[in-house]
Design a protein around this motif. Structure first.
Motif, PDB file in Angstrom:
ATOM      1  N   ASP A  40       0.862  -1.179   0.000  1.00 19.64           N
ATOM      2  CA  ASP A  40       0.000   0.000   0.000  1.00 19.64           C
ATOM      3  C   ASP A  40       0.901   1.231   0.000  1.00 19.64           C
ATOM      4  N   LYS A  41       1.221   1.683  -1.185  1.00 23.83           N
ATOM      5  CA  LYS A  41       2.181   2.771  -1.324  1.00 23.83           C
ATOM      6  C   LYS A  41       1.617   4.116  -0.876  1.00 23.83           C
ATOM      7  N   LEU A  42       0.313   4.306  -1.032  1.00 24.45           N
ATOM      8  CA  LEU A  42      -0.300   5.550  -0.578  1.00 24.45           C
ATOM      9  C   LEU A  42      -0.240   5.647   0.946  1.00 24.45           C
ATOM     10  N   GLU A  43      -0.456   4.540   1.624  1.00 24.12           N
ATOM     11  CA  GLU A  43      -0.355   4.528   3.083  1.00 24.12           C
ATOM     12  C   GLU A  43       1.071   4.869   3.526  1.00 24.12           C
ATOM     13  N   ALA A  44       2.065   4.278   2.871  1.00 23.80           N
ATOM     14  CA  ALA A  44       3.462   4.578   3.193  1.00 23.80           C
ATOM     15  C   ALA A  44       3.762   6.050   2.930  1.00 23.80           C
ATOM     16  N   LEU A  45       3.260   6.565   1.821  1.00 28.34           N
ATOM     17  CA  LEU A  45       3.468   7.977   1.500  1.00 28.34           C
ATOM     18  C   LEU A  45       2.850   8.868   2.563  1.00 28.34           C
ATOM     19  N   ASP A  46       1.630   8.565   2.977  1.00 29.33           N
ATOM     20  CA  ASP A  46       0.978   9.385   3.999  1.00 29.33           C
ATOM     21  C   ASP A  46       1.727   9.340   5.327  1.00 29.33           C
ATOM     22  N   GLU A  47       2.303   8.186   5.676  1.00 32.59           N
ATOM     23  CA  GLU A  47       3.129   8.093   6.888  1.00 32.59           C
ATOM     24  C   GLU A  47       4.336   9.027   6.770  1.00 32.59           C
ATOM     25  N   LEU A  48       4.964   9.019   5.613  1.00 27.00           N
ATOM     26  CA  LEU A  48       6.131   9.867   5.395  1.00 27.00           C
ATOM     27  C   LEU A  48       5.750  11.344   5.434  1.00 27.00           C
ATOM     28  N   LEU A  49       4.638  11.694   4.825  1.00 28.13           N
ATOM     29  CA  LEU A  49       4.209  13.095   4.824  1.00 28.13           C
ATOM     30  C   LEU A  49       3.916  13.581   6.238  1.00 28.13           C
ATOM     31  N   ALA A  50       3.305  12.731   7.052  1.00 25.22           N
ATOM     32  CA  ALA A  50       3.038  13.102   8.447  1.00 25.22           C
ATOM     33  C   ALA A  50       4.354  13.326   9.195  1.00 25.22           C
ATOM     34  N   GLN A  51       5.325  12.470   8.938  1.00 29.23           N
ATOM     35  CA  GLN A  51       6.643  12.584   9.577  1.00 29.23           C
ATOM     36  C   GLN A  51       7.348  13.869   9.159  1.00 29.23           C
ATOM     37  N   LEU A  52       7.213  14.243   7.879  1.00 28.60           N
ATOM     38  CA  LEU A  52       7.925  15.400   7.344  1.00 28.60           C
ATOM     39  C   LEU A  52       7.146  16.706   7.455  1.00 28.60           C
TER      40      LEU A  52
END
Length: 174
Positions: A87-99
């Motif tokens: 689930d690449k969108l989920e991974a992306l959203d995790e990264l965006l929250a972190q950044l």
């Protein structure tokens, strides 16, 4: 180069890459002992380095897990690596929250259906020329180059050009 792509690329603070079919030609190579190897394009690698030097953050999000990818990311200076993430969108959203970034500040380069949710929801979602036709149809743009054959370099240079950094990056070698 369309004006729409350039406008989208101006806002990019994070560039995300898939691996198989984007940074590689998409073929999987297995040795008799079960280990795998991948081939990467040096032009793509230098494009990523120029992007990092210009201040754009970089990430890899891939569904597979490979020590070769970890090593390549480390060699290029890619700051964020997500492996075994279907689930690449989920991974992306995790990264965006972190950044502390928003989706419109992201450029994503992919090639297959698992990349499509992210491609469709970021500010600049692109597909490589060798991508699945359905993915190409729904991307904001498509590179001229195929995956593993300079597509990532083209993507990086689009962002650098839009943000006014390409000429300086190239002139450093004159």
């Amino acid at each position: 180069m369309s004006e729409d792509l350039l406008q989208r690329a101006k806002a990019v603070k994070l560039a995300v890459f898939d691996v198989d079919g984007v940074l590689t030609d998409g073929k999987l190579y297995f040795l008799p002992d079960g280990s795998e190897f991948k081939t990467f394009n040096t032009l793509d690698g230098h494009g990523i380095k120029m992007l990092i030097q210009s201040g754009v953050l970089t990430a890899i999000i891939t569904g597979r897990n490979s020590p070769v990818v970890e090593r390549r990311a480390r060699n290029l200076g890619i700051q964020h690596l997500f492996q075994s993430r279907e689930d690449k969108l989920e991974a992306l959203d995790e990264l965006l929250a972190q950044l502390g970034l928003e989706r419109h500040q992201v450029a994503y380069l992919g090639d297959d259906l698992p990349d499509l949710p992210a491609i469709r929801r970021v500010g600049l979602g692109m597909a490589v020329a060798s991508a699945d036709p359905f993915v190409r149809e729904h991307a904001h743009g498509v590179t001229r180059a195929r995956g593993g054959e300079g597509a990532a370099r083209e993507f990086c240079e689009l962002i650098l050009r839009a943000q006014g950094h390409l000429q300086a990056a190239q002139s450093a070698y004159l």
